[in-house]
Design an enzyme around this catalytic site. Structure first.
Site, mmCIF file in Angstrom:
data_model
loop_
_atom_site.group_PDB
_atom_site.id
_atom_site.type_symbol
_atom_site.label_atom_id
_atom_site.label_comp_id
_atom_site.label_asym_id
_atom_site.label_seq_id
_atom_site.Cartn_x
_atom_site.Cartn_y
_atom_site.Cartn_z
ATOM 1 N N SER A 9 6.921 10.413 -12.558
ATOM 2 C CA SER A 9 7.113 9.152 -11.843
ATOM 3 C C SER A 9 6.470 7.963 -12.525
ATOM 4 O O SER A 9 6.673 6.837 -12.098
ATOM 5 C CB SER A 9 6.559 9.270 -10.425
ATOM 6 O OG SER A 9 5.179 9.531 -10.495
ATOM 7 N N LYS A 33 -0.049 6.092 -9.218
ATOM 8 C CA LYS A 33 0.978 5.056 -9.186
ATOM 9 C C LYS A 33 0.352 3.722 -9.574
ATOM 10 O O LYS A 33 -0.863 3.592 -9.684
ATOM 11 C CB LYS A 33 1.565 4.910 -7.763
ATOM 12 C CG LYS A 33 2.143 6.161 -7.195
ATOM 13 C CD LYS A 33 3.582 6.368 -7.621
ATOM 14 C CE LYS A 33 4.149 7.609 -6.995
ATOM 15 N NZ LYS A 33 4.226 8.753 -7.848
#
Lengths: 208, 197
Positions: free
Chosen positions: A82, A125
């Site tokens: 991701s 993230k």
């Protein structure tokens, strides 16, 4: 040949027995019972002492390690697609925890946080918005742009690989208290050694 | 005379030697104390910090949101509770536990509330924008015992288990309020439907 082997083996056995006998005799005039007792006592004390020292050192170094990881930083291995291309699968990065304690996390920082739906796993993230920011929440295919504001005490996270990332676009903004640390340096692979790049997606928030 | 000279030089030699060792000893004790202090510091401080972070610590409760269980006297006498980190190291809590967590609205503050519902339960809210809320996976619903005076899940919704800080097990101060805190749901907050049963 077989008979020869058996002869040798029995000779060794006899010699061993003779050796044991001499050791016993050479211990002087100590009674055999006392000898066993003193041997047990010294062995036990030595083993117990060594065990206690080992346990003590383990506790001490474990505590130092906990303090280092909790308050300073540590090495982390990231997995998952991701955050590509900034962080690939199985990269080793260096994370620091001082920014979290001094509330110095900025927009554009890559952070490690506890997952909001599973507190035992961590997510990695990029911070797109802090509290009060206006965030574009629609996917590029939507015609009408939809905004939302990040509530107080929360942050909006997104992965760099927007097509393949489960992030705040899916579960909403996460509380600041879930952030564990900030990643700022990549160690492995060596071809990519160094500080981490800015987001490849440009600015996804409006500052007005 | 030679003998006495030799004797003197010997004595001087000895005296000099004693002087040197004396000086080394007087400087030596400073170094020894410094070394002992450093050793103690590096052993005691990490162990104490790890203990307070991972095992247990104490905290003073402020506010009226958990009356009458905690702080019944208001601001005159604040209760001091024992916070047990070890019990929540795997994020296992039961309904009715009094827990402390990082406030979702203000990460610098810790709040202490009672767990009303676990993941999968449906809660009938009091003052929330939705009448019934299903607690999502990995979240819990917390409420203060003093409804109406409490900043809890009725204001900010279900909280993530990752914000859990500790489980309050005993009241330690004032001495007349020494007790073990029971994990009991208030009778008016029984669940609409729980996943576990």
């Amino acid at each position: 040949m077989l008979y020869l082997c058996i002869e040798i083996l029995t000779a060794i056995k006899r010699n061993n027995v003779q050796m044991h006998a001499t050791t016993f005799r050479n211990l002087g005039n100590i009674m055999p019972g006392q000898w066993w007792q003193s041997l047990h006592r010294t062995m036990l004390r030595g083993v117990l002492g060594k065990t206690f020292r080992l346990v003590g050192y383990t506790i001490q170094y474990g505590c130092i390690a906990h303090c280092a990881f909790e308050y300073v930083g540590g090495v982390v291995m990231c997995s998952g697609p991701s955050m590509e291309p900034t962080i690939q699968n199985s990269d080793v990065v260096f994370a620091e925890n001082l920014s979290r304690h001094f509330y110095g996390i900025q927009r554009g920082d890559i952070v490690i946080a506890k997952s909001p739906s599973d507190p035992k796993s961590n997510i990695c993230k990029r911070v797109i918005g802090l509290e009060g920011d206006k965030i574009l929440t629609n996917s590029p295919s939507d015609f009408f742009k939809s905004h939302s504001y990040v509530p107080t005490g929360h942050v909006w996270l997104e992965g760099d690989n927007l097509q393949n990332s489960t992030d705040s676009r899916y579960y909403g903004p996460i509380p600041y208290g879930l952030i564990r640390g900030r990643i700022f340096f990549k160690i492995w692979p060596l071809s990519d050694f160094g500080f981490l790049r800015d987001s490849p997606n440009g600015h996804r928030f409006s500052d007005d | 005379m030679v003998a006495s000279a030799l004797y003197l030089t010997n004595g001087a030699h000895q005296y000099g030697y004693e002087c040197l060792t004396g000086m080394a000893q007087s400087k030596g004790w400073v170094r020894r104390y410094f070394k002992a202090f450093c050793k103690g510091f590096f052993v005691a401080v990490p162990v104490a910090v790890t203990f307070l972070d991972r095992v247990a610590c104490v905290a003073r409760v402020e506010g009226a949101s958990m009356q009458p269980s905690l702080n019944p006297g208001g601001s005159q006498s604040s209760d001091v509770v024992l916070l047990n980190h070890w019990k929540v190291r795997n994020f296992e809590v039961q309904r009715g536990d009094i827990v402390s967590l990082v406030s979702p609205k203000n990460p610098e503050q810790k709040i202490i509330k009672r767990v009303i519902a676990l993941e999968g339960d449906i809660v009938k809210t009091m003052g929330h924008k939705n009448r019934y809320v299903k607690v999502p996976r990995g979240h819990i619903w917390v409420e203060g015992d003093h409804h109406g005076h409490s900043f809890d899940s009725n204001s900010f919704g279900p909280v993530s288990l990752g914000l859990l800080h500790a489980h309050a097990t005993h009241i330690l101060w004032p001495p007349e309020r020494w007790q073990k805190l029971e994990s009991v749901l208030p009778p008016e907050r029984l669940l609409v439907q729980s996943e576990a049963e």
